[in-house]
Design an enzyme around this catalytic site. Structure first.
Site, PDB file in Angstrom:
ATOM      1  CB  CYS A   2     -17.823  -5.396 -13.962  1.00  0.00           C
ATOM      2  SG  CYS A   2     -17.974  -7.043 -14.290  1.00  0.00           S
ATOM      3  NE  ARG A  27     -14.682  -0.367 -16.350  1.00  0.00           N
ATOM      4  CZ  ARG A  27     -14.025   0.149 -15.075  1.00  0.00           C
ATOM      5  NH1 ARG A  27     -13.239   1.045 -15.723  1.00  0.00           N
ATOM      6  NH2 ARG A  27     -13.625  -0.971 -14.247  1.00  0.00           N
ATOM      7  CD1 TRP A  75     -15.545  -8.782 -20.084  1.00  0.00           C
ATOM      8  CD2 TRP A  75     -14.285 -10.313 -18.481  1.00  0.00           C
ATOM      9  NE1 TRP A  75     -14.653  -9.773 -20.538  1.00  0.00           N
ATOM     10  CE2 TRP A  75     -13.579 -10.354 -19.208  1.00  0.00           C
ATOM     11  CE3 TRP A  75     -14.013 -10.245 -17.123  1.00  0.00           C
ATOM     12  CZ2 TRP A  75     -12.306 -11.428 -18.939  1.00  0.00           C
ATOM     13  CZ3 TRP A  75     -12.976 -11.247 -17.301  1.00  0.00           C
ATOM     14  CH2 TRP A  75     -12.388 -11.778 -17.919  1.00  0.00           C
ATOM     15  CG  ASN A 104     -15.617  -3.786 -11.121  1.00  0.00           C
ATOM     16  OD1 ASN A 104     -15.523  -5.291 -11.681  1.00  0.00           O
ATOM     17  ND2 ASN A 104     -15.328  -3.091 -12.155  1.00  0.00           N
ATOM     18  N   GLY A 105     -16.262  -7.005  -9.232  1.00  0.00           N
ATOM     19  CA  GLY A 105     -15.622  -7.671  -8.334  1.00  0.00           C
ATOM     20  C   GLY A 105     -15.702  -8.718  -7.737  1.00  0.00           C
ATOM     21  CD  GLU A 499       2.772  -5.066 -25.601  1.00  0.00           C
ATOM     22  OE1 GLU A 499       2.425  -6.332 -25.025  1.00  0.00           O
ATOM     23  OE2 GLU A 499       1.912  -4.800 -25.775  1.00  0.00           O
ATOM     24  CE  LYS A 503      -0.822  -5.294 -27.650  1.00  0.00           C
ATOM     25  NZ  LYS A 503      -0.785  -4.513 -26.743  1.00  0.00           N
ATOM     26  CD  GLU A 506      -3.714  -7.727 -26.510  1.00  0.00           C
ATOM     27  OE1 GLU A 506      -4.731  -7.487 -25.586  1.00  0.00           O
ATOM     28  OE2 GLU A 506      -2.459  -6.521 -26.489  1.00  0.00           O
ATOM     29  CG  HIS A 522      16.948 -24.832 -27.494  1.00  0.00           C
ATOM     30  ND1 HIS A 522      17.783 -25.963 -27.896  1.00  0.00           N
ATOM     31  CD2 HIS A 522      16.786 -23.954 -27.733  1.00  0.00           C
ATOM     32  CE1 HIS A 522      19.167 -25.133 -27.010  1.00  0.00           C
ATOM     33  NE2 HIS A 522      19.185 -23.707 -27.987  1.00  0.00           N
ATOM     34  CE  LYS A 621      -6.804  -0.077 -21.090  1.00  0.00           C
ATOM     35  NZ  LYS A 621      -5.530  -0.561 -22.601  1.00  0.00           N
TER      36      LYS A 621
HETATM   37  O1  M6R Z   1      -3.619  -1.801 -16.483  1.00  0.00           O
HETATM   38  P1  M6R Z   1      -2.667  -3.126 -17.036  1.00  0.00           P
HETATM   39  O2  M6R Z   1      -1.289  -2.172 -16.986  1.00  0.00           O
HETATM   40  O3  M6R Z   1      -1.886  -3.632 -15.568  1.00  0.00           O
HETATM   41  O4  M6R Z   1      -3.287  -4.514 -17.615  1.00  0.00           O
HETATM   42  C1  M6R Z   1      -2.378  -5.454 -17.707  1.00  0.00           C
HETATM   43  C2  M6R Z   1      -2.351  -6.411 -18.485  1.00  0.00           C
HETATM   44  O5  M6R Z   1      -4.036  -6.676 -17.998  1.00  0.00           O
HETATM   45  C3  M6R Z   1      -2.966  -5.209 -19.607  1.00  0.00           C
HETATM   46  O6  M6R Z   1      -1.598  -5.240 -20.495  1.00  0.00           O
HETATM   47  C4  M6R Z   1      -3.272  -6.291 -20.619  1.00  0.00           C
HETATM   48  O7  M6R Z   1      -2.608  -7.501 -21.434  1.00  0.00           O
HETATM   49  C5  M6R Z   1      -4.038  -5.995 -22.017  1.00  0.00           C
HETATM   50  N1  M6R Z   1      -4.784  -6.409 -22.582  1.00  0.00           N
HETATM   51  C6  M6R Z   1      -2.355  -6.072 -23.338  1.00  0.00           C
HETATM   52  O8  M6R Z   1      -2.662  -5.029 -24.502  1.00  0.00           O
END
Ligand code: M6R
Length: 626
Positions: A2, A27, A75, A104-105, A499, A503, A506, A522, A621
């Site tokens: 949010c 965000r 969100w 937010n929260g 990673e 990527k 997502e 395995h 984000k």
């Molecule tokens: O702000 P942060 O680095 O703590 O965020 C951690 C994850 O939420 C963040 O890396 C998330 O996995 C991204 N969408 C990855 O691209």
């Protein structure tokens, strides 16, 4: 997550709120809304979907004119993304006035509070936890908004950043925070409140931040209330705790350049941030490599250098991409500093009753510095006696403030939801940290110098990899119709495989798995069929031959091999259908270059599949709820 924007001052508020909401779009959100005070009445508009939908709705209603307003991108957590659940939420005071709140929260005790307020005649119209806050402030309102907010927050458990207004006090905004981020910009004749600096910097670079359980009352109105249209304005703010104790907050200068948060010549922030990595790395490394003295300079750690040398164990923690960087940190600290290290998901670490031995140091890795799980894990470890370090990008963020010391990434604001330059910055900082400790323990000057030389060349190395973007796109075009991909690597490149897979999934919504190359036999090998894209990080190093054997196993089953390989390696050509080249760097530094092609694979796949790269579905984000 949010996003909040609120404004009180001498300008017409609606265009400013929309501009702010758009800056916060990155965000992640699924609905939006705003409220203003006009002719002593609160006017509200809410919409599902994009901020532009809300904007059209307000325009269709003849526009909103006011000098005070609160706005929000939501969100969904409690209740689906419907108009009824979008913020602002409202409550009616006993005197018939309206309170409007954006939040937010998460309010954890909202069920009990809802029951209490329902018994007192409040009627709930949404499924959110936030509405309870609006009704509670209204219930406790006795003509002073600041007091009502303080009293309400004393009854609340959970996390919040809020902005609140009341039609009875049309020149006053009250905001507060606990756990969720919020900053207050101090303009000449105005205040702007936002969840992050990107929505503030266009107005002012003078800001204050609040600590947990603190409240700010921001007042702005014409000096001469009888001629509100013209004449000078008076502004005034004060900060208190929720127990109404006055606190002083220092005004700080925001170090953020508007250009950094604008697209410029790029179609997407993600591409901008990938392509600007040579520059962001230069900024990250600036002043931290002392070739003459053959040493790493990390000013933030100087006061704790003795504790670092005495460390018995490092616990690295984070989520998502930051967790993957932490996994590489685990290899680096054991390999270069020879101190036991393990990396854990913050969300798991926190709840498994971890044993913290004396001499343990927890390192929180986070781009935003606000990730709720990471923050909670750090607090847990500190409570159990660990020293806490932060490897954080956002300056002044909660994690950076709560740690004993830390190293900022200095890669500039990351707007793309898919983290790219922050990952490379995190790994670069962890490499520096491992060398910083290793050099003081047993690493020879010669070894340190080799690393420092390569670190200095890193921006050039990365620039060279980026030149292959078109070649990578052409390769992705051949496989983008496939719904399942595998990413495999060994040693330092195993977390890179994780990673690469994250990527891809997502932003392109392609199912992808990353794993150690040896783990494939395995079980996951059963997935491989004719034409399945399998990305191997097959750079030259101690496990190269073993990776080649794994490649053969996949080829024998019809998988298509996409290899990230070292420049000049001709042997790989026999095995791979496509090759992305990376420069030859020491094994411990390979993740810094081998991840770059994988970022481009994900980016091109998402674009080719027609997705909104910077606003991937369901994603936020910065995840500020557990
Ligand atoms: O702000 P942060 O680095 O703590 O965020 C951690 C994850 O939420 C963040 O890396 C998330 O996995 C991204 N969408 C990855 O691209």
């Amino acid at each position: 997550m949010c996003g909040i924007v609120a404004y009180v001052g001498n300008k017409n508020v609606a265009p400013l709120l929309f501009e702010g909401l758009k800056r916060l779009e990155y965000r992640g959100y699924d609905s939006a809304g705003l409220a203003i005070v006009s002719e002593e009445k609160i006017k509200i508009a809410r919409a599902t979907g994009r901020v532009s939908v809300l904007e059209s709705k307000v325009a269709a209603a003849g526009g909103f004119e006011s000098h005070i307003g609160i706005a929000h991108t939501r969100w969904a957590t409690h209740g689906p993304p419907t108009e009824a659940n979008a913020h602002p939420h409202t409550g009616k005071t006993k005197s018939g006035h309206t309170i409007a709140v954006v939040h937010n929260g998460i309010i954890e005790n909202y069920v009990t509070l809802t029951k209490y307020l329902t018994e007192r005649g409040h009627v709930f119209t949404s499924q959110t936890d936030t509405e309870v806050l609006a009704k509670l402030v209204a219930e406790l309102y006795e003509g002073d908004l600041e007091k009502a907010v303080q009293s309400a927050l004393r009854e609340v458990t959970g996390a919040y950043a809020i902005a609140v207004m009341c039609d009875k006090e049309p020149h006053t905004l009250v905001c507060a925070r606990k756990g969720s981020p919020l900053i207050i910009g101090i303009g000449e004749d105005s205040y702007v409140v936002a969840s992050d600096p990107s929505a503030v910097v266009a107005h002012t670079t003078q800001v204050i931040t609040l600590d947990d359980y603190q409240v700010a009352r921001l007042c702005a109105g014409p000096k001469d209330r009888k001629s509100p249209g013209g004449g000078p304005w008076a502004v005034e703010f004060r900060t208190t705790t929720i127990d109404n104790v006055r606190v002083t907050r220092e005004v700080e200068e925001l170090e953020l350049d508007l250009q950094q948060i604008e697209l410029g010549k790029y179609p997407h922030f993600m591409l901008k941030e990938i392509m600007e990595q040579p520059e962001s790395l230069r900024n990250c490394l600036r002043g931290r490599i002392d070739q003459r003295e053959c040493r790493v300079v990390l000013g933030g750690l100087t006061p704790l250098v003795r504790d670092l040398m005495r460390a018995k164990r490092f616990i690295l923690t984070g989520q998502g991409t930051a967790f993957h960087a932490g996994r590489i940190g685990e290899y680096l600290l054991e390999d270069l500093a020879k101190i036991p290290a393990r990396c854990e998901y913050a969300s798991e670490f926190r709840y498994r009753n971890p044993i913290i031995e004396e001499g343990s140091i927890i390192i929180g890795v986070s781009q935003s510095g606000e990730t709720a799980d990471t923050l909670a894990a750090m607090r847990e470890a500190k409570e159990r006696g660990a020293m806490a370090l932060g490897v954080v990008n956002a300056v002044g963020s909660t994690i950076s403030r709560e740690t004993d010391a830390g190293v900022y990434l200095h890669v500039g604001p990351e707007i793309g939801v898919a983290s790219t330059k922050a990952f490379v910055g995190q790994v670069a900082v962890l490499t520096l940290l491992a060398l910083y400790i290793g050099k003081r323990r047993f690493l020879s000057d010669e070894t340190v110098r080799t690393y420092l030389n390569d670190l200095e060349k890193l921006p050039e190395h990365v620039a060279k990899v980026l030149e292959q973007s078109d070649h990578i796109r052409a390769c992705v075009e051949r496989h983008v119709h496939r719904d399942n991909w595998l990413f495999l690597g060994r040693g330092y490149n195993y977390p890179v495989a994780l990673e690469g897979a994250l990527k891809l999934k997502e932003i392109s919504y392609i199912h992808a798995e990353g794993m150690p190359a040896a783990e494939m036999k395995h079980g996951p090998i059963a997935l491989i069929d004719e034409g399945m894209p399998v990305v191997f990080i097959a750079t030259q190093g101690s496990q190269y031959d073993k990776v080649i054997s794994n490649i053969e196993e996949v080829r024998a089953r019809g998988g298509k091999i996409i290899a990230v390989a070292t420049e000049g390696d001709t042997r790989i050509e026999k095995y791979a259908d496509s090759i992305f080249r990376v420069p030859n760097v020491p094994e411990a530094m390979q993740p810094l270059v081998s991840v770059i092609p994988l970022q481009l694979v994900a980016y091109h796949a998402a674009v080719l599949r027609g997705h909104d790269v910077d606003k991937p579905r369901n994603l936020a984000k910065s995840v500020t709820v557990e």
